[in-house]
Design a protein around this motif. Structure first.
Motif, PDB file in Angstrom:
ATOM      1  N   GLN A   1       0.818  -1.107  -0.038  1.00 50.78           N
ATOM      2  CA  GLN A   1       0.111  -0.007   0.080  1.00 50.78           C
ATOM      3  C   GLN A   1       0.761   1.093   0.019  1.00 50.78           C
ATOM      4  OE1 GLN A   1      -3.050   0.037   3.216  1.00 50.78           O
ATOM      5  NE2 GLN A   1      -4.040   1.768   2.336  1.00 50.78           N
ATOM      6  N   PHE A   2       2.049   1.016   0.442  1.00 55.92           N
ATOM      7  CA  PHE A   2       3.084   2.364   0.877  1.00 55.92           C
ATOM      8  C   PHE A   2       4.092   2.324  -0.122  1.00 55.92           C
ATOM      9  CE2 PHE A   2       0.725   1.657   4.888  1.00 55.92           C
ATOM     10  CZ  PHE A   2      -0.233   2.798   4.764  1.00 55.92           C
ATOM     11  N   ARG A   3       4.644   1.167  -0.694  1.00 57.54           N
ATOM     12  CA  ARG A   3       5.730   0.781  -1.206  1.00 57.54           C
ATOM     13  C   ARG A   3       6.123   1.995  -2.454  1.00 57.54           C
ATOM     14  NH1 ARG A   3       6.393  -4.724  -3.529  1.00 57.54           N
ATOM     15  NH2 ARG A   3       4.549  -4.149  -4.495  1.00 57.54           N
ATOM     16  N   VAL A   4       5.060   2.282  -3.174  1.00 61.66           N
ATOM     17  CA  VAL A   4       5.316   3.246  -4.175  1.00 61.66           C
ATOM     18  C   VAL A   4       5.870   4.781  -3.777  1.00 61.66           C
ATOM     19  CG1 VAL A   4       3.081   4.365  -4.177  1.00 61.66           C
ATOM     20  CG2 VAL A   4       4.407   4.134  -6.411  1.00 61.66           C
ATOM     21  N   TYR A   5       5.507   4.995  -2.730  1.00 66.44           N
ATOM     22  CA  TYR A   5       5.745   6.473  -2.040  1.00 66.44           C
ATOM     23  C   TYR A   5       7.325   6.459  -1.636  1.00 66.44           C
ATOM     24  CZ  TYR A   5       0.831   6.925  -2.011  1.00 66.44           C
ATOM     25  OH  TYR A   5      -0.588   7.045  -2.449  1.00 66.44           O
TER      26      TYR A   5
END
Length: 689
Positions: free
Chosen positions: A158-162
């Motif tokens: 859920q947060f990896r792209v950021y």
């Protein structure tokens, strides 16, 4: 259609007007609030902003290099809210929506940066201070409240792209593009521009009312004087005079009812004449009614109210009107060349006129700035004065510069309108920053070329060219000014870049002129030659013999397919640039040029932005009128006035007089306003209708 560079100059003038007005408002606010330290920092940083553009990189550094790494979340949110408040109209909803999305991404980057720096407490602190604010938004912030407690959030789907570098680079680029598009000078200065225009409108209205009041007061004083005169007459004479007065009042009323509101009438002045001797530092205010008052001031102005003097004033007697009509009829006679006395020319129709008396010796140069907001004038005693003529323009740039040698050349830097170049007779070149009010660079030509005859800044590149001569014995000996040196200077490093080739032992270069894009430089010489240079290659591309004597002044035509030259003997030529050596128009004014005039001034020509009016100054007292097919020429060389050369019309017009020889002229870059410098130590600004 007007040339593109004229429209560009108008846009830049409006932009710089608004920018300077905003700076003045900011100074006033800081002084009012007592923020003296901030004011000092502002004044120190302002001169470094040469381009006067919106500094996108500085805003990006503030966000990503200051607020985020220093965990100043409150300041970051305040800055983003400030940007959103700039948009209020319904037409800017797209900007508001885009900025809201960018705000979400920037705040999430703030959290990611803190986690990457192992500052989990900063993330918790951020949510405690701004949790309510974030939950009010439509974006799904709920999962982010758990991120401080996830062991490896960079691995969480859920947060990896950021946490990826690609996401940050995309955010950085998007924010840059958004700022560049929005804050380009059109949005941020919109409110200021509206306020400034309103203030200017009110000031103009007050000025018109004051002019009307002055007219009525002068008329009242005149009538009171006439009443006293009638009371002093014998009874029999009084009756006859009363009948005559009734008739004259009736005539005056009929004339007043037919004149325009903006035109003031000339009425006879029965008071004692004003003493002509004026001290330096005295300010004279003159109206068409003959009033004058003086007060002490640092920079002196003489304002002439709106007048109608084209072919005579309102209220002019029939004989005077017929005389002016006869002059125009003579000028329009087919294939006729009539020589008229200066007093036979009708005065030019003046909107306003101001005279500045701050100098203490003969004026050698006067020039409008690139925006037309400021004027620089120089005198032979080595002083340069910078001043404004418009009451709505701030006077913060006004200054007096002491150079210690005769000023021979002036030119404004075209791109930022902040630098003034000054060339002196001892080989000095000074660069004056009008905002910092100091010399930012003091250059010197080589010892072999001590006299800087002319300076010219490129309209595009940060460079300028200096024309220096090996000897100097006065303008009446231009042909004996020795050899020439043409040097190209870099205005960022303030170092010489190259010397343009002129051949072996070249005669002195007397005048310089760039074309609109700065790629071509024209230079006139003391031997009558005109040289053309390719600035990209730094080479001479052509040249031709233009005059039998030294060329005093040179300038490109309005469409840049021709070039005008003025010889020291008074001959004027318009040369074709498409067919080298072909003369498009010429006029021999030799018999109207006094050779002795060159001892006090350099002959100059100046062309207005429309290319329809040509100002010529020579110092002579003769006043010829010519009619030619391609360019209608009306020239008056005079110690006390000028005549405009008007394209397409044969009109003899003279300006309101100086009391000494006119020594320098220049046109406003966009408006029908010109300046004249004189041997009577004065500089005059004239707006014509």
């Amino acid at each position: 259609m007007r040339p593109f560079h004229v429209h560009l100059c108008r846009f830049l003038k409006g932009f710089m007007d608004n920018m300077q007005y905003a700076e003045e408002l900011l100074r006033e606010f800081l002084v009012f609030r007592g923020f003296t330290n901030t004011l000092q920092s502002f004044e120190k940083e302002l001169p470094t902003d040469i381009g006067r553009n919106f500094q996108v990189d500085k805003i990006l550094d503030l966000v990503f290099s200051v607020y985020v790494p220093n965990y100043q979340a409150d300041k970051l949110i305040a800055l983003l809210n400030f940007f959103k408040q700039r948009f209020s109209s319904s037409s800017e909803t797209v900007f508001i929506s885009t900025l809201s999305k960018l705000e979400v991404s920037i705040l999430r980057y703030y959290i990611v940066n803190a986690l990457q720096s192992a500052k989990h407490e900063k993330v918790v602190e951020f949510f405690q201070a701004n949790g309510s604010y974030l939950l009010q938004k439509r974006e799904d912030w709920t999962p982010w409240f758990a991120i401080p407690y996830i062991k490896n959030p960079s691995l969480d789907p859920q947060f990896r792209v950021y946490f990826s570098k690609e996401w940050f680079d995309a955010l950085h680029l998007s924010f840059r593009n958004f700022l560049s598009e929005v804050f380009n000078g059109t949005h941020i200065l919109k409110v200021i521009s509206t306020e400034k225009n309103t203030v200017k409108y009110l000031k103009d209205g007050i000025k018109q009312l004051n002019n009307k009041l002055s007219q009525l007061q002068a008329l009242l004083e005149t009538k009171e004087a006439e009443i006293l005169y009638l009371q002093s007459l014998a009874p029999s004479d009084r009756e006859a005079s009363i009948l005559k007065e009734i008739n004259s009042i009736s005539d005056l009323s009929s004339e007043a009812s037919s004149k325009d509101d903006g035109v003031s009438s000339r009425v006879k002045d029965f008071r004692e004449p004003v003493n002509d001797s004026l001290h330096i530092g005295e300010k004279i205010t003159t109206t068409n009614c003959g009033e004058s008052s003086s007060s002490t001031g640092v920079l002196d102005k003489s304002t002439v109210a709106k007048s109608s003097s084209m072919g005579g004033s309102v209220g002019q007697s029939p004989s005077e009107h017929e005389k002016s009509s006869n002059v125009l009829q003579m000028a329009h006679t087919e294939n006729s060349i009539d020589v008229l006395g200066e007093e036979e020319f009708p005065e030019v129709k003046v909107d306003f006129q101001e005279t500045f008396l701050g100098h203490t010796s003969r004026i050698s140069r006067c020039r409008f700035s690139a925006s037309g907001m400021n004027i620089a004038s120089a005198s032979v005693d080595g002083t340069v004065r910078i001043w404004t003529y418009d009451s709505s323009t701030p006077t913060s740039r006004n200054a007096t510069i002491y150079c210690g040698a005769e000023i021979m050349s002036l030119d404004w830097e075209c791109r930022s309108d902040r630098l003034l170049l000054i060339g002196t007779a001892d080989g000095g070149i000074k660069a004056w920053n009008v905002d910092a009010k100091r010399v930012v660079c003091d250059l010197s030509t080589t010892t072999g070329f001590p006299s800087v005859l002319d300076l010219k800044c490129s309209p595009v590149e940060p460079i300028f060219v200096s024309a220096a001569a090996s000897r100097w014995n006065g303008f009446h000996k231009l042909d004996k000014a020795g050899f020439a040196s043409l040097t190209v200077w870099n205005m960022k490093t303030w170092k010489a870049m190259t010397v343009l080739p002129l051949g072996e032992d070249p005669p002195a270069i007397t005048s310089l002129c760039f074309n609109h894009n700065g790629k071509i430089l024209a230079a006139s010489a003391a031997d009558g030659m005109i040289h053309m240079f390719d600035m990209s290659a730094g080479l001479q591309i052509t040249g031709w013999p233009a005059h039998d004597t030294a060329v005093s002044s040179l300038l490109f035509g309005p469409d840049e397919t021709s070039i005008f030259s003025l010889g020291s003997d008074g001959k004027i030529f318009e040369w074709s640039l498409q067919n080298q050596g072909r003369v498009l128009w010429s006029r021999d004014c030799t018999r109207y040029c006094f050779p002795d005039s060159l001892k006090i001034c350099r002959h100059e020509i100046a062309l207005d932005s429309n290319g329809k009016r040509l100002l010529v100054t020579s110092g002579s007292v003769r006043s010829p009128i010519y009619q030619v097919s391609s360019f209608s020429c009306n020239v008056l060389f005079s110690f006390v006035s000028l005549i405009l050369v008007v394209q397409g019309h044969t009109l003899g017009l003279r300006t309101l007089p100086h009391s000494g020889a006119i020594t320098s002229v220049d046109w406003h870059p966009t408006l029908p306003i010109f300046i004249t410098g004189s041997a009577d130590h004065s500089v005059r600004v004239t707006s014509i209708i």
